[in-house]
Design a protein around this motif. Structure first.
Motif, PDB file in Angstrom:
ATOM      1  N   GLU B 377       0.824  -1.212   0.000  1.00  0.00           N
ATOM      2  CA  GLU B 377       0.000   0.000   0.000  1.00  0.00           C
ATOM      3  C   GLU B 377       0.854   1.256   0.000  1.00  0.00           C
ATOM      4  N   GLN B 378       1.915   1.259   0.817  1.00  0.00           N
ATOM      5  CA  GLN B 378       2.822   2.413   0.843  1.00  0.00           C
ATOM      6  C   GLN B 378       3.422   2.661  -0.528  1.00  0.00           C
ATOM      7  N   ALA B 379       3.701   1.573  -1.244  1.00  0.00           N
ATOM      8  CA  ALA B 379       4.319   1.695  -2.557  1.00  0.00           C
ATOM      9  C   ALA B 379       3.288   2.021  -3.634  1.00  0.00           C
ATOM     10  N   LYS B 380       2.047   2.245  -3.223  1.00  0.00           N
ATOM     11  CA  LYS B 380       0.964   2.595  -4.138  1.00  0.00           C
ATOM     12  C   LYS B 380       0.820   1.582  -5.274  1.00  0.00           C
ATOM     13  N   ALA B 381       1.015   0.315  -4.947  1.00  0.00           N
ATOM     14  CA  ALA B 381       0.842  -0.730  -5.958  1.00  0.00           C
ATOM     15  C   ALA B 381      -0.633  -0.853  -6.331  1.00  0.00           C
ATOM     16  N   LYS B 382      -0.898  -1.216  -7.575  1.00  0.00           N
ATOM     17  CA  LYS B 382      -2.291  -1.419  -7.989  1.00  0.00           C
ATOM     18  C   LYS B 382      -2.777  -2.805  -7.584  1.00  0.00           C
ATOM     19  N   LEU B 383      -1.914  -3.804  -7.774  1.00  0.00           N
ATOM     20  CA  LEU B 383      -2.290  -5.181  -7.454  1.00  0.00           C
ATOM     21  C   LEU B 383      -1.318  -5.770  -6.442  1.00  0.00           C
ATOM     22  N   ALA B 384      -1.837  -6.607  -5.545  1.00  0.00           N
ATOM     23  CA  ALA B 384      -0.987  -7.422  -4.684  1.00  0.00           C
ATOM     24  C   ALA B 384      -1.196  -8.877  -5.086  1.00  0.00           C
ATOM     25  N   ILE B 385      -0.118  -9.565  -5.383  1.00  0.00           N
ATOM     26  CA  ILE B 385      -0.232 -10.983  -5.733  1.00  0.00           C
ATOM     27  C   ILE B 385       0.308 -11.801  -4.565  1.00  0.00           C
ATOM     28  N   VAL B 386      -0.530 -12.617  -3.994  1.00  0.00           N
ATOM     29  CA  VAL B 386      -0.118 -13.426  -2.846  1.00  0.00           C
ATOM     30  C   VAL B 386       0.330 -14.810  -3.323  1.00  0.00           C
ATOM     31  N   ILE B 387       1.560 -15.160  -2.951  1.00  0.00           N
ATOM     32  CA  ILE B 387       2.135 -16.447  -3.327  1.00  0.00           C
ATOM     33  C   ILE B 387       2.282 -17.282  -2.062  1.00  0.00           C
ATOM     34  N   GLY B 388       1.539 -18.342  -1.983  1.00  0.00           N
ATOM     35  CA  GLY B 388       1.585 -19.158  -0.775  1.00  0.00           C
ATOM     36  C   GLY B 388       1.841 -20.620  -1.096  1.00  0.00           C
ATOM     37  N   SER B 389       1.509 -21.472  -0.153  1.00  0.00           N
ATOM     38  CA  SER B 389       1.810 -22.897  -0.314  1.00  0.00           C
ATOM     39  C   SER B 389       0.963 -23.535  -1.417  1.00  0.00           C
ATOM     40  N   GLU B 390      -0.114 -22.820  -1.846  1.00  0.00           N
ATOM     41  CA  GLU B 390      -0.961 -23.345  -2.917  1.00  0.00           C
ATOM     42  C   GLU B 390      -0.346 -23.105  -4.297  1.00  0.00           C
ATOM     43  N   TYR B 391       0.845 -22.435  -4.315  1.00  0.00           N
ATOM     44  CA  TYR B 391       1.448 -22.119  -5.606  1.00  0.00           C
ATOM     45  C   TYR B 391       1.457 -23.355  -6.487  1.00  0.00           C
ATOM     46  N   PRO B 392       1.147 -23.324  -7.782  1.00  0.00           N
ATOM     47  CA  PRO B 392       1.005 -22.166  -8.665  1.00  0.00           C
ATOM     48  C   PRO B 392      -0.340 -21.433  -8.612  1.00  0.00           C
ATOM     49  N   THR B 393      -1.200 -21.766  -7.667  1.00  0.00           N
ATOM     50  CA  THR B 393      -2.421 -20.964  -7.537  1.00  0.00           C
ATOM     51  C   THR B 393      -2.083 -19.664  -6.809  1.00  0.00           C
ATOM     52  N   LEU B 394      -2.538 -18.561  -7.377  1.00  0.00           N
ATOM     53  CA  LEU B 394      -2.201 -17.240  -6.832  1.00  0.00           C
ATOM     54  C   LEU B 394      -3.472 -16.473  -6.506  1.00  0.00           C
ATOM     55  N   SER B 395      -3.407 -15.655  -5.464  1.00  0.00           N
ATOM     56  CA  SER B 395      -4.518 -14.757  -5.163  1.00  0.00           C
ATOM     57  C   SER B 395      -4.098 -13.336  -5.551  1.00  0.00           C
ATOM     58  N   VAL B 396      -4.880 -12.722  -6.429  1.00  0.00           N
ATOM     59  CA  VAL B 396      -4.544 -11.372  -6.910  1.00  0.00           C
ATOM     60  C   VAL B 396      -5.550 -10.383  -6.350  1.00  0.00           C
ATOM     61  N   LYS B 397      -5.074  -9.440  -5.523  1.00  0.00           N
ATOM     62  CA  LYS B 397      -5.968  -8.464  -4.892  1.00  0.00           C
ATOM     63  C   LYS B 397      -5.793  -7.093  -5.553  1.00  0.00           C
ATOM     64  N   THR B 398      -6.918  -6.487  -5.950  1.00  0.00           N
ATOM     65  CA  THR B 398      -6.885  -5.107  -6.435  1.00  0.00           C
ATOM     66  C   THR B 398      -6.974  -4.207  -5.208  1.00  0.00           C
ATOM     67  N   LEU B 399      -5.915  -3.430  -4.935  1.00  0.00           N
ATOM     68  CA  LEU B 399      -5.837  -2.739  -3.643  1.00  0.00           C
ATOM     69  C   LEU B 399      -6.881  -1.641  -3.498  1.00  0.00           C
ATOM     70  N   ALA B 400      -7.222  -0.967  -4.613  1.00  0.00           N
ATOM     71  CA  ALA B 400      -8.191   0.131  -4.505  1.00  0.00           C
ATOM     72  C   ALA B 400      -9.580  -0.381  -4.134  1.00  0.00           C
ATOM     73  N   THR B 401      -9.961  -1.529  -4.691  1.00  0.00           N
ATOM     74  CA  THR B 401     -11.332  -2.024  -4.490  1.00  0.00           C
ATOM     75  C   THR B 401     -11.404  -3.195  -3.514  1.00  0.00           C
ATOM     76  N   ARG B 402     -10.214  -3.715  -3.116  1.00  0.00           N
ATOM     77  CA  ARG B 402     -10.171  -4.869  -2.203  1.00  0.00           C
ATOM     78  C   ARG B 402     -10.824  -6.113  -2.795  1.00  0.00           C
TER      79      ARG B 402
END
Lengths: 423, 423
Positions: B377-402
């Protein structure tokens, strides 16, 4: 060459075709920086001389463009940007979340003997990561330099990153009971390894109770590279960049303020000077602020002179550059006045097309039809629009194919012309 | 402010937010130049002092950053670019079809008393049309300056072009039997009209056998504007730019080398210094080359300091600028590592996204999930991509709209992310 003034020795004029190459480099610098999330800053070209003397320990002292200004200040045209960055970062770092990813593109000045690849001014692209001590920051900086080389059209094998760690030599020195001053002397010896005779090196090593063989052994068969180098190599491996890097402990970088990972980018044959170089300098900002700001840092810099030379020498990189430049024609459209009575219509049309983002030229003095056509070709225009007594009916000629279309001037003429330009 | 070094008085640091404004100006300079078919060049920041003394007749002499280099040369940091352009154009003009449409963006240096709107360094955008004596060239230059103002978000009435012709004063002088030296003196008097007292002006005019009233009459009720001014006005009328211009014969520009049409751009209230200025200088290049190259020329220059000030003061121009800058976020994407085991996958993904032109950030040191999110958020990113143990499944969050999307890493991940970014 006309009579009259010349530029100073070692200073370059950028004619339009040279400026286009300069801008091609800048565009790639900025694009790669953007992909890595770096933001641009700039510092003054002139600073107090003291800033450079304090930072570099006087190493650049004899090459400074240094003078006294009208207010009696001892000032210097910057020989490099890191000192100014340190000054600026120290005074402004409170306002930014860490780490700060900052880059700069600007000119530097050194009074050197002008020769091939060595000018008295050059542009430098400076990339620095401030406020992060993890060696992941070093890997990020090195990855950016590799990405830049790829982006400029270089392929694996065209260039090599020589990677090292100054702390390896600190550990080596301590193992051999060297004092801090002796370790600094050792680093100087390693730095000059490729430029001095084995005899001279042996002589200098003797003063440290070391032999040439011990030094070579330490470079060629290191017992352990240490955690930082291991991490950086693993990190670059994950990015698919491991093959662009070789560990070379003989690289230590000349300047005294580096304290950890250091690296230099070379052409594969190592026939040129280092194309780029950088490393970790955790204590510089603290030193510049008498200890009041502590900001670990890692960065690299690349000049425009050597990289341009290497692009020109590398067929696929040079082809990419010249193909990009060839697509930048001077004019999208050249207006040709077949009837001088239509001058007002032509100026009006030029204005509307330009306002829509289309670049438009035309003959500024009245000229015959054929001469105007020749001007359109000389100006490398894509389209020639002929405005005659049939106005608002226009004839649009595509100069490359000599095909013609008849269109009528109207509110959406810019759209029609844009469509023809993108064909 | 941290302890330690300061920048020199009158020299500016460009922090990222200032550099973004500088680059916003440069982008508009380059875009308008492109639409008018001008190509970029650059000359050295240092030249022989003689070049400036010869060109300006020493008017800038007391403000020069002038010194002796290590080779004993008398050199100067450029106070302006036209002298260097003249030098370069004279030596290279044979290689280019005429007219040459050239522009430049670079720094200049003057040792002035630092104050609001007056720094010791400034950037200048120089636009010159070389090799065309028709006054259509003057109109083209003036139109470009108007187009630039519009492009920067100014509207009709925000600014005004004060247009004049030095030859009007030549004719006036000749009519009153003045010698060439006296005409030069007359031009100096007119130039200082707004800055000196009527008494002082009358006194100076007396030496030329002229009265203050005669001068005012000549400015306010000219018998004839002459062909050049008439042509320029008609030309600008055809472009829909007549209302941005007023004839003001009191404008003559300070520098001695102008010889025809001259103009200055002012804010509507004329409360600031001239924002930009220029004119015709047909004899300069001949003078710099001892007569060996004769190249008529017309050009203008605009500095970055006053125009930035006027943008900030003009709500719609300032809104346009800050809206443009606000769209430039640091990162398109911020990668968030929910499982440290996936570090290799994250670096690999970052590399592939960056190679596709997407800007990517991530935490360089291992940090908790929430802290990484805060960094995004500080870096004013548009998207956050979460990489977890489910990889290659990814969760992509749009920061403005959540909002969140689940996607799988694959060969066309860059395409999927680009699509999300352009939503």
């Amino acid at each position: 060459m006309a009579k009259g003034f010349q530029s100073l020795p070692g200073f370059r004029d950028f004619r339009p075709e040279d400026c286009a190459i300069r801008n091609y480099l800048f565009t790639h610098f900025r694009e790669v920086a953007r992909r890595y999330g770096f933001v641009e800053y700039e510092t003054p070209l002139l600073e107090s001389t003291e800033l450079y003397l304090k930072k570099t320990g006087g190493e650049l002292g004899s090459q400074l463009f240094r003078f006294e200004d009208q207010g009696g200040r001892d000032i210097t045209l910057r020989p490099e940007v890191t000192a100014s960055l340190g000054r600026l970062a120290a005074s402004s770092q409170r306002d930014y979340p860490k780490p700060m990813r900052w880059f700069e593109i600007g000119q530097c000045f050194r009074y050197e003997k002008p020769q091939k690849g060595r000018t008295r001014e050059f542009y430098q692209f400076n990339v620095d990561l401030l406020g992060e001590e993890d060696s992941a920051a070093d890997a990020e900086i090195i990855a950016l330099s590799i990405e830049l080389m790829r982006n400029l059209g270089f392929r694996q094998g065209d260039f090599i990153i020589r990677l090292s760690d100054r702390s390896y030599w600190h550990n080596f020195g301590e193992k051999h009971q060297l004092s801090p001053d002796q370790i600094a002397e050792l680093l100087q010896i390693v730095d000059k390894l490729e430029r001095e005779s084995p005899e001279k090196i042996s002589q200098k090593l003797q003063a440290l109770n070391l032999s040439f063989q011990q030094l070579q052994e330490a470079i060629q068969n290191p017992e352990s590279l240490g955690d930082h180098l291991d991490h950086v190599l693993k990190n670059l491996e994950a990015r698919g960049m491991r093959d662009d890097v070789e560990v070379d402990l003989s690289i230590v970088r000349g300047l005294a303020y580096y304290n950890g990972i250091v690296f230099e980018v070379f052409d594969a044959q190592k026939s040129l000077r280092a194309i780029a170089g950088g490393g970790r300098y955790d204590t510089l900002i603290s030193a510049l602020t008498d200890g009041s700001v502590d900001l670990p840092a890692s960065g690299f810099a690349i000049g425009d002179v050597v990289i341009r030379h290497l692009i020109e020498e590398t067929p696929h990189a040079s082809e990419q550059m010249y193909q990009t430049l060839a697509t930048q024609s001077h004019f999208d459209v050249f207006l040709i006045l077949a009837d001088q009575e239509q001058q007002t219509a032509a100026l009006d049309l030029a204005t509307r097309l330009r306002q829509a983002g289309i670049s438009v030229g035309y003959s500024l003095s009245s000229a015959k039809f054929n001469k105007q056509f020749k001007q359109a070709e000389q100006a490398k225009a894509k389209l020639a629009i002929v405005i005659g007594s049939e106005y608002p009916t226009l004839s649009v000629k595509t100069l490359a194919t000599r095909t013609e279309e008849i269109i009528s001037d109207s509110d959406n003429i810019a759209q029609s012309i844009s469509a023809l330009l993108s064909q």
